[in-house]
Design a protein around this motif. Structure first.
Motif, PDB file in Angstrom:
ATOM      1  N   LEU A 259       0.845  -1.187   0.000  1.00 53.46           N
ATOM      2  CA  LEU A 259       0.000   0.000   0.000  1.00 53.46           C
ATOM      3  C   LEU A 259       0.887   1.246   0.000  1.00 53.46           C
ATOM      4  O   LEU A 259       1.571   1.537   0.979  1.00 53.46           O
ATOM      5  CB  LEU A 259      -0.903   0.003   1.237  1.00 53.46           C
ATOM      6  N   ASN A 260       0.885   1.987  -1.079  1.00 52.52           N
ATOM      7  CA  ASN A 260       1.683   3.201  -1.178  1.00 52.52           C
ATOM      8  C   ASN A 260       0.947   4.360  -0.516  1.00 52.52           C
ATOM      9  O   ASN A 260      -0.210   4.633  -0.828  1.00 52.52           O
ATOM     10  CB  ASN A 260       1.968   3.529  -2.647  1.00 52.52           C
ATOM     11  N   LEU A 261       1.627   5.032   0.423  1.00 49.71           N
ATOM     12  CA  LEU A 261       1.001   6.115   1.173  1.00 49.71           C
ATOM     13  C   LEU A 261       1.440   7.479   0.659  1.00 49.71           C
ATOM     14  O   LEU A 261       0.648   8.255   0.165  1.00 49.71           O
ATOM     15  CB  LEU A 261       1.339   5.970   2.654  1.00 49.71           C
ATOM     16  N   TRP A 262       2.709   7.787   0.785  1.00 47.03           N
ATOM     17  CA  TRP A 262       3.274   9.025   0.262  1.00 47.03           C
ATOM     18  C   TRP A 262       4.626   8.665  -0.340  1.00 47.03           C
ATOM     19  O   TRP A 262       4.925   7.497  -0.526  1.00 47.03           O
ATOM     20  CB  TRP A 262       3.378  10.100   1.343  1.00 47.03           C
ATOM     21  N   ASN A 263       5.439   9.642  -0.628  1.00 51.01           N
ATOM     22  CA  ASN A 263       6.684   9.392  -1.337  1.00 51.01           C
ATOM     23  C   ASN A 263       7.572   8.402  -0.584  1.00 51.01           C
ATOM     24  O   ASN A 263       7.981   8.649   0.552  1.00 51.01           O
ATOM     25  CB  ASN A 263       7.445  10.711  -1.527  1.00 51.01           C
ATOM     26  N   ASN A 264       7.832   7.241  -1.231  1.00 57.52           N
ATOM     27  CA  ASN A 264       8.708   6.191  -0.688  1.00 57.52           C
ATOM     28  C   ASN A 264       8.204   5.600   0.632  1.00 57.52           C
ATOM     29  O   ASN A 264       8.993   5.033   1.391  1.00 57.52           O
ATOM     30  CB  ASN A 264      10.135   6.718  -0.491  1.00 57.52           C
ATOM     31  N   ALA A 265       6.921   5.707   0.894  1.00 61.84           N
ATOM     32  CA  ALA A 265       6.346   5.135   2.117  1.00 61.84           C
ATOM     33  C   ALA A 265       5.342   4.048   1.758  1.00 61.84           C
ATOM     34  O   ALA A 265       4.463   4.258   0.914  1.00 61.84           O
ATOM     35  CB  ALA A 265       5.668   6.205   2.965  1.00 61.84           C
ATOM     36  N   THR A 266       5.464   2.879   2.388  1.00 59.41           N
ATOM     37  CA  THR A 266       4.545   1.772   2.140  1.00 59.41           C
ATOM     38  C   THR A 266       4.008   1.230   3.457  1.00 59.41           C
ATOM     39  O   THR A 266       4.665   1.330   4.503  1.00 59.41           O
ATOM     40  CB  THR A 266       5.236   0.629   1.376  1.00 59.41           C
ATOM     41  N   LEU A 267       2.833   0.640   3.396  1.00 58.07           N
ATOM     42  CA  LEU A 267       2.187   0.069   4.570  1.00 58.07           C
ATOM     43  C   LEU A 267       1.869  -1.396   4.314  1.00 58.07           C
ATOM     44  O   LEU A 267       1.356  -1.754   3.250  1.00 58.07           O
ATOM     45  CB  LEU A 267       0.898   0.823   4.900  1.00 58.07           C
ATOM     46  N   GLU A 268       2.172  -2.245   5.306  1.00 60.68           N
ATOM     47  CA  GLU A 268       1.806  -3.658   5.259  1.00 60.68           C
ATOM     48  C   GLU A 268       0.995  -3.981   6.500  1.00 60.68           C
ATOM     49  O   GLU A 268       1.354  -3.574   7.625  1.00 60.68           O
ATOM     50  CB  GLU A 268       3.039  -4.549   5.200  1.00 60.68           C
ATOM     51  N   LEU A 269      -0.100  -4.717   6.321  1.00 62.08           N
ATOM     52  CA  LEU A 269      -0.972  -5.120   7.418  1.00 62.08           C
ATOM     53  C   LEU A 269      -0.983  -6.638   7.529  1.00 62.08           C
ATOM     54  O   LEU A 269      -0.956  -7.340   6.509  1.00 62.08           O
ATOM     55  CB  LEU A 269      -2.393  -4.611   7.188  1.00 62.08           C
ATOM     56  N   ALA A 270      -1.012  -7.146   8.755  1.00 64.62           N
ATOM     57  CA  ALA A 270      -1.041  -8.592   8.983  1.00 64.62           C
ATOM     58  C   ALA A 270      -1.991  -8.912  10.116  1.00 64.62           C
ATOM     59  O   ALA A 270      -2.016  -8.223  11.143  1.00 64.62           O
ATOM     60  CB  ALA A 270       0.358  -9.114   9.310  1.00 64.62           C
ATOM     61  N   GLY A 271      -2.777  -9.960   9.924  1.00 65.97           N
ATOM     62  CA  GLY A 271      -3.660 -10.467  10.968  1.00 65.97           C
ATOM     63  C   GLY A 271      -3.446 -11.953  11.149  1.00 65.97           C
ATOM     64  O   GLY A 271      -3.465 -12.715  10.178  1.00 65.97           O
ATOM     65  N   VAL A 272      -3.214 -12.374  12.395  1.00 68.66           N
ATOM     66  CA  VAL A 272      -2.958 -13.785  12.707  1.00 68.66           C
ATOM     67  C   VAL A 272      -4.004 -14.256  13.709  1.00 68.66           C
ATOM     68  O   VAL A 272      -4.235 -13.599  14.731  1.00 68.66           O
ATOM     69  CB  VAL A 272      -1.541 -13.970  13.295  1.00 68.66           C
ATOM     70  N   TYR A 273      -4.616 -15.395  13.417  1.00 68.50           N
ATOM     71  CA  TYR A 273      -5.620 -15.986  14.304  1.00 68.50           C
ATOM     72  C   TYR A 273      -5.174 -17.401  14.653  1.00 68.50           C
ATOM     73  O   TYR A 273      -4.979 -18.238  13.772  1.00 68.50           O
ATOM     74  CB  TYR A 273      -6.985 -16.006  13.616  1.00 68.50           C
ATOM     75  N   ASN A 274      -4.987 -17.672  15.930  1.00 69.30           N
ATOM     76  CA  ASN A 274      -4.546 -18.983  16.406  1.00 69.30           C
ATOM     77  C   ASN A 274      -5.697 -19.621  17.177  1.00 69.30           C
ATOM     78  O   ASN A 274      -6.209 -19.038  18.147  1.00 69.30           O
ATOM     79  CB  ASN A 274      -3.320 -18.833  17.304  1.00 69.30           C
ATOM     80  N   PHE A 275      -6.107 -20.821  16.755  1.00 71.54           N
ATOM     81  CA  PHE A 275      -7.219 -21.490  17.420  1.00 71.54           C
ATOM     82  C   PHE A 275      -6.942 -22.985  17.520  1.00 71.54           C
ATOM     83  O   PHE A 275      -6.079 -23.535  16.827  1.00 71.54           O
ATOM     84  CB  PHE A 275      -8.537 -21.248  16.664  1.00 71.54           C
ATOM     85  N   ALA A 276      -7.684 -23.661  18.382  1.00 72.79           N
ATOM     86  CA  ALA A 276      -7.547 -25.106  18.571  1.00 72.79           C
ATOM     87  C   ALA A 276      -8.814 -25.801  18.118  1.00 72.79           C
ATOM     88  O   ALA A 276      -9.929 -25.305  18.306  1.00 72.79           O
ATOM     89  CB  ALA A 276      -7.272 -25.426  20.033  1.00 72.79           C
ATOM     90  N   ASN A 277      -8.647 -26.978  17.496  1.00 76.12           N
ATOM     91  CA  ASN A 277      -9.761 -27.800  17.046  1.00 76.12           C
ATOM     92  C   ASN A 277      -9.916 -28.961  18.029  1.00 76.12           C
ATOM     93  O   ASN A 277      -9.068 -29.853  18.101  1.00 76.12           O
ATOM     94  CB  ASN A 277      -9.481 -28.318  15.633  1.00 76.12           C
ATOM     95  N   GLU A 278     -10.986 -28.943  18.803  1.00 76.35           N
ATOM     96  CA  GLU A 278     -11.168 -29.922  19.878  1.00 76.35           C
ATOM     97  C   GLU A 278     -11.463 -31.322  19.342  1.00 76.35           C
ATOM     98  O   GLU A 278     -12.158 -31.492  18.342  1.00 76.35           O
ATOM     99  CB  GLU A 278     -12.309 -29.491  20.800  1.00 76.35           C
ATOM    100  N   LYS A 279     -10.919 -32.296  20.060  1.00 77.62           N
ATOM    101  CA  LYS A 279     -11.296 -33.684  19.812  1.00 77.62           C
ATOM    102  C   LYS A 279     -12.663 -33.948  20.450  1.00 77.62           C
ATOM    103  O   LYS A 279     -13.167 -33.143  21.236  1.00 77.62           O
ATOM    104  CB  LYS A 279     -10.270 -34.624  20.426  1.00 77.62           C
ATOM    105  N   GLU A 280     -13.226 -35.102  20.135  1.00 77.14           N
ATOM    106  CA  GLU A 280     -14.494 -35.483  20.745  1.00 77.14           C
ATOM    107  C   GLU A 280     -14.340 -35.555  22.264  1.00 77.14           C
ATOM    108  O   GLU A 280     -13.421 -36.192  22.782  1.00 77.14           O
ATOM    109  CB  GLU A 280     -14.959 -36.830  20.201  1.00 77.14           C
ATOM    110  N   LYS A 281     -15.216 -34.837  22.982  1.00 78.15           N
ATOM    111  CA  LYS A 281     -15.263 -34.812  24.441  1.00 78.15           C
ATOM    112  C   LYS A 281     -13.998 -34.222  25.070  1.00 78.15           C
ATOM    113  O   LYS A 281     -13.752 -34.404  26.248  1.00 78.15           O
ATOM    114  CB  LYS A 281     -15.532 -36.215  25.009  1.00 78.15           C
ATOM    115  N   GLN A 282     -13.230 -33.514  24.275  1.00 75.39           N
ATOM    116  CA  GLN A 282     -12.058 -32.825  24.805  1.00 75.39           C
ATOM    117  C   GLN A 282     -12.404 -31.351  24.990  1.00 75.39           C
ATOM    118  O   GLN A 282     -13.050 -30.746  24.145  1.00 75.39           O
ATOM    119  CB  GLN A 282     -10.868 -32.954  23.848  1.00 75.39           C
ATOM    120  N   THR A 283     -12.005 -30.780  26.120  1.00 76.20           N
ATOM    121  CA  THR A 283     -12.233 -29.364  26.384  1.00 76.20           C
ATOM    122  C   THR A 283     -10.904 -28.627  26.340  1.00 76.20           C
ATOM    123  O   THR A 283      -9.992 -28.941  27.108  1.00 76.20           O
ATOM    124  CB  THR A 283     -12.891 -29.147  27.757  1.00 76.20           C
TER     125      THR A 283
END
Length: 425
Positions: free
Chosen positions: A205-229
């Motif tokens: 993403l170009n903002l002004w002269n020689n300036a750029t922007l980068e955005l990052a989003g990270v989502y960490n989640f767990a997938n439960e087993k049967e009857k696991q909490t």
């Protein structure tokens, strides 16, 4: 050694099958030797906070093998690459040392499969995924390189490029008070948790002269087993990177925010590559502000720097007593400043100075703090700040203002002298 041979043979066979001699060999290494006054041997103290120059005491190596596969008739505009890397680290204190050899990367990347967007790349496997680091402190502030995964990179969306990845992040948790969950099958009471990372980036993403922007989003989640909490809450880490190009270098400002384990990692210098599954960090939130860059002043002087402030609230951490597993919950903050100026005598020889200081505070336990001053005479393949290989002879003076890391009393200090080498190729 047998394990290393097997891995090397497997990697080489996979990469050399299609076109012998076409492999691009690349890698990284660092090593050094030294002695200190109080500790005797070469020492390292809080290098991510006060700087790594004259403050590393390990041998680390990465062996990379990358091959672009031959073109197939009718698909000349496509590029298929097999990328592999073996990594290994140990103390380097003996002539023959055992150590774990890790297949750090092994993946396939295909560019040009999307007819409307020939720069987009599909990939799958295990890889170092778009890591962001500050070299003078060896600090990775964004690094979600975990288990195997896949995704798409550099997809043209609006004015920038979109990248999306999904990677495994297996972890362990303890059942409540060590008691298995009632009524659950035996296999559901093991502590292994199926963790996952979703990583989305938007760059260019170009903002002004020689300036750029980068955005990052990270989502960490767990997938439960049967009857696991699962006891740990999901976590989110958001990052904004503003890079300003300068006539004499660059400057980068990084803003980060995290929740749950990612919140606790802000002041604990985590990067997103691991996640606390115990549930102890469920209430944590945190943020981090970093400014760093490299600038030249005339033909002879270049300066690198890192300034950082990080804070975590309601985080769980050790009580600071050696060998104790007792946890304390509260606020944690960190301030760090490092500067590395260098003077170039000629195309090969440099004199480098590195100064660093940090202060760290906790609720319910002793604070931490320290500083370092290093002077090094270096010879490198070129005169750039980034020129490598680089051979160094150094002298460091390090203080541990609050702890006993460097000796038997608080406010202790130590000196270290030695030699180092660092190379990438």
């Amino acid at each position: 050694m047998k394990n290393l041979n097997r891995v090397a043979i497997a990697v080489s066979a996979a990469l050399l099958t299609s076109a012998a001699g076409a492999v691009d060999f690349n890698g990284y290494m660092r090593a050094g030797t030294g002695l200190s006054g109080n500790n005797g041997e070469n020492i390292s103290f809080e290098k991510n906070k006060i700087g790594r120059l004259g403050n590393e005491n390990d041998l680390y190596a990465e062996f990379g093998f990358r091959q672009e596969l031959p073109k197939i008739e009718g698909m000349e505009d496509q590029k298929w690459v097999v990328d592999a890397m073996i990594a290994q680290g140990n103390s380097g204190n003996n002539g023959w040392e055992d150590g774990d050899f890790n297949v750090a990367q092994f993946n396939v990347q295909a560019t040009g499969l999307i007819a409307s967007d020939k720069e987009a790349t599909l990939w799958a496997g295990k890889r170092y995924y778009q890591r962001k680091d500050i070299h003078i402190t060896d600090f990775y502030y964004l690094n979600t390189s975990a288990g195997a995964g896949g995704g798409i990179e550099n997809l043209s969306v609006g004015p920038g490029k979109l990248s999306a990845a999904w990677m495994l992040d297996e972890g362990t948790q303890e059942t409540a008070n060590g008691i298995p969950q009632a009524g659950a099958p035996s296999w559901a009471n093991d502590t292994q948790v199926n963790g996952n990372i979703f990583d989305v980036r938007y760059s260019g993403l170009n903002l002004w002269n020689n300036a750029t922007l980068e955005l990052a989003g990270v989502y960490n989640f767990a997938n439960e087993k049967e009857k696991q909490t699962i006891t740990a809450d999901d976590g989110v880490m958001l990052t904004a990177i503003l890079q300003q190009g300068l006539s004499n270098g660059f400057n980068q400002t990084v803003l980060q925010y995290g929740t749950s384990s990612y919140g606790a990692q802000m002041a604990d210098l985590g990067s997103g590559a691991w996640f606390d599954r115990s549930g102890e960090q469920n209430d944590a939130n945190g943020y981090r502000v970093i400014n760093w860059g490299v600038m030249s002043f005339g033909d002879k002087i270049e300066v690198g720097h890192q300034l950082m402030y990080a804070a975590s609230t309601d985080a769980s951490y050790g009580d600071g007593i050696t060998g104790s597993s007792v946890k304390v919950k509260g606020d944690h903050s960190l301030m760090s400043a490092v500067v590395r100026p260098m003077y170039k005598w000629n195309q090969n020889m440099k004199t480098i100075l590195e100064l660093g200081v940090f202060s760290e505070s906790y609720d319910g336990r002793d604070d931490k703090g320290g500083s370092k001053a290093t002077i090094a005479q270096a010879w490198s393949m070129g005169d750039s700040f980034w020129a490598r290989p680089e051979l160094r002879v150094f002298a460091s003076y390090i203080t541990d203002d609050e702890g006993t890391t460097l000796g038997s009393s608080k406010g202790d200090s130590d000196y270290s002298i030695g030699m180092q080498v660092e190379a990438w190729f």
